[in-house]
Design an enzyme around this catalytic site. Structure first.
Site, PDB file in Angstrom:
ATOM      1  N   GLU A 122      -0.034 104.146  38.013  1.00  0.00           N
ATOM      2  CA  GLU A 122      -0.234 102.819  38.598  1.00  0.00           C
ATOM      3  C   GLU A 122      -1.641 102.684  39.183  1.00  0.00           C
ATOM      4  O   GLU A 122      -2.137 103.588  39.857  1.00  0.00           O
ATOM      5  CB  GLU A 122       0.819 102.637  39.698  1.00  0.00           C
ATOM      6  CG  GLU A 122       0.778 101.366  40.477  1.00  0.00           C
ATOM      7  CD  GLU A 122       1.904 101.294  41.506  1.00  0.00           C
ATOM      8  OE1 GLU A 122       2.047 100.235  42.143  1.00  0.00           O
ATOM      9  OE2 GLU A 122       2.639 102.294  41.680  1.00  0.00           O
TER      10      GLU A 122
ATOM     11  N   LYS B 109       3.454  93.789  38.143  1.00  0.00           N
ATOM     12  CA  LYS B 109       4.551  94.416  38.890  1.00  0.00           C
ATOM     13  C   LYS B 109       5.440  93.347  39.516  1.00  0.00           C
ATOM     14  O   LYS B 109       4.966  92.457  40.228  1.00  0.00           O
ATOM     15  CB  LYS B 109       3.965  95.336  39.961  1.00  0.00           C
ATOM     16  CG  LYS B 109       4.963  96.219  40.675  1.00  0.00           C
ATOM     17  CD  LYS B 109       4.217  97.176  41.604  1.00  0.00           C
ATOM     18  CE  LYS B 109       5.124  98.160  42.303  1.00  0.00           C
ATOM     19  NZ  LYS B 109       4.359  99.105  43.159  1.00  0.00           N
TER      20      LYS B 109
ATOM     21  N   CYS C  46       6.419 101.446  38.783  1.00  0.00           N
ATOM     22  CA  CYS C  46       6.909 102.109  39.991  1.00  0.00           C
ATOM     23  C   CYS C  46       8.165 101.473  40.589  1.00  0.00           C
ATOM     24  O   CYS C  46       9.267 101.714  40.117  1.00  0.00           O
ATOM     25  CB  CYS C  46       5.786 102.190  41.014  1.00  0.00           C
ATOM     26  SG  CYS C  46       6.006 103.540  42.218  1.00  0.00           S
TER      27      CYS C  46
END
Length: 532
Positions: free
Chosen positions: A41, A107, A143
């Site tokens: 990330e 994200k 994540c």
């Protein structure tokens, strides 16, 4: 399809260096005929960039580095980079191939708890992304997206046969097993294999342990990367599933914490350009463990140990310190502080006339030592590593501007009980800490016949109380009901925890290993009348 998984140690804000590393590893992946390359990330910026993300110029410079990667042909690359469009900022993963951005995933789930503060910086994404390589449809998430069922389910609904996950998931005790369990849930829910690529390295209070892995569609781990080390690995996706590869066992508890502390210290020193470290060696177990970790991390030639005995320092403390530095071969100095202490007392004699000796004189000794260490730090360019532990930080059993003075508090999130466990474990790897340091009663040696337990509960009880107060956030009533400690001890530790917040606010940065460290995930007010 061949996948290159790069477990990367980035430096936050070092955009050119981070991109240089990515390009180097991408070229290695191309040499190995990989079809897809994935890094952690926000690989270009490093994670977490924190308030760098509030600067418009930061995004421009990140995108400039992304353009360098666009020049690479012959492989599909998944590169994390912060992205700004209009008034919105995104934590993005770019899918790049042959000079083109073929997709951008933003994200979706922004963590805003514990050490995470992403809602401060980012707008959540709303759309899944599935792209195709060698007739394999790959979904991507970032994540936190794995910790909820929706993002991977949406990727599957859009045709994904494999999920690639870019992560920057910090270390804490038990976290790796938790990641594996969550990943298994996602695989079982969707009958889809996944590749989990995690960041590695130390970043201020955070330790990233790497330990990247892959699961096949049955939820079995078929690849496990080494923890606490940077590496490029290769995986094969054949006939609809990830094929078995090397499985490195995750270290057991003491080994994991010890390796995490080494990584944290080494990266803090090296990434910030310090020549080495200096620490005060007392003959006690905290400074002994700190010294062992420092030497294991940096080598003896970059570590200086300074013993500063007073009239209250026991002879065995000096003897044990000399034995340890002889084993480790570090530079060692002894500076007697009694003449300095006497000078301070003489200067204050008139002001203190008629007042009894108390902790004031004890704290003077600690502050003299702190000044000496800081002088050595200034002269030699060595960072002072403090040696206090979490039990001391909880109870305030430390001197502000004294033994708390320094730039990195290595044991800040390590309880006294853990200090003993780590010291014993280290000696199983090779004897470096004299046995008497481990077995003798702990003492600050700031007055005659002093022992820590004169003013604190036994450490096995104290540490259980602090874990329940600090990490489990239980009330004193709930802790008393568990009946492992007496009522007075529980109330005493809770009181000490509360009144010493001002000290912790001024303590050096130190690495997080527990669920709740005295760092980003501990934000209590100094002025506070609430009783735990």
């Amino acid at each position: 399809m061949k996948i290159a998984s790069y477990q990367m140690n980035a430096i936050v804000g070092d955009l050119i260096r981070n991109t240089d590393k990515l390009i180097n590893q991408i070229n290695l992946a191309i040499e190995q005929k990989a079809d897809v390359f994935i890094a952690p990330e926000l690989a270009i910026s490093g994670y977490p960039p924190e308030d760098l993300l509030l600067r418009e110029g930061f995004y421009r410079r990140c995108h400039k580095q992304l353009e360098r990667i666009l020049q690479i042909d012959g492989i599909t690359m998944l590169i994390g980079c912060p992205y700004r469009i209009g008034a919105d900022n995104f934590n993005s993963l770019f899918v790049i191939r042959d000079g083109n951005i073929i997709g951008r995933y933003d994200k979706m789930l922004l963590p805003n708890y514990g050490v995470f503060d992403e809602c401060r910086y980012f707008t959540p994404g709303v759309s899944p992304l599935v792209f195709e390589v060698n007739q394999v449809k790959c979904g991507v998430v970032i994540c936190e997206d794995m910790w909820d069922s929706v993002p991977i389910a949406e990727a599957k609904e859009n045709g994904a046969e494999l999920v690639l996950i870019a992560n920057a998931s910090p270390f804490e005790t038990g976290k790796h097993q938790e990641r594996l369990q969550i990943a298994k849930y996602r695989v079982e829910e969707n009958q889809i294999p996944l590749v989990y690529v995690n960041q590695v390295g130390g970043q201020d209070e955070l330790i990233f342990d790497g330990a990247s892995f892959a699961m096949n569609k049955n939820g079995n781990v078929v690849y496990q990367e080494t923890a606490f080390a940077e590496n490029l690995a290769f995986l094969n996706f054949i006939d609809g599933d990830i094929q078995s590869a090397e499985i490195n066992q995750y270290p057991e508890n003491e080994a994991a914490i010890y390796n995490g502390l080494k990584l944290a210290l080494g990266d803090y020193i090296n990434k910030n350009g310090f020549k080495g470290v200096v620490l005060g060696l007392s003959g006690g177990i905290d400074s002994a463990l700190t010294l062992a970790i420092a030497v294991d991390t940096l080598g003896a030639d970059r570590v200086m140990a300074v013993m500063m005995p007073s009239q209250y320092t026991a002879g065995i403390s000096v003897d044990d310190s000399r034995e340890m530095v002889d084993i480790l071969k570090v530079r060692y100095e002894e500076i007697a502080i009694k003449p300095l202490f006497d000078g301070f007392c003489n200067s204050l004699e008139t002001i203190f006339e008629g007042l009894a000796t108390d902790t004031t004189e004890e704290n003077l000794q600690a502050r003299i030592r702190g000044n000496l260490l800081m002088a050595i730090s200034n002269k030699f360019g060595y960072l002072v590593v403090t040696t206090g532990n979490k039990s001391e930080m909880t109870t305030g059993y430390a001197t502000l501007y004294g033994d708390m003075a320094g730039g990195f508090a290595l044991l800040k999130d390590i309880t006294k009980t853990q200090v003993y466990q780590l010291s014993r474990w280290r000696n199983t790897q090779g004897y470096v800490i004299p046995e008497r340091i481990i077995t003798r009663a702990p003492s600050a040696e700031l007055r005659d016949n002093q022992c820590d337990q004169d003013s604190l509960p036994e450490y096995d009880i104290l540490d259980k109380i602090l874990v329940d107060l600090v990490e489990n956030r239980l009330s004193t009533e709930e802790i008393i009901a568990k009946a492992y400690a007496n009522t007075d001890d529980v109330h005493k530790v809770a009181h000490l925890l509360k009144i010493n917040e001002y000290k912790r606010r001024q303590a050096a940065v130190g690495p997080k290993v527990s669920r709740s460290a005295f760092a980003k995930d501990w934000r209590y007010p100094n002025t506070n009348k609430f009783r735990f």
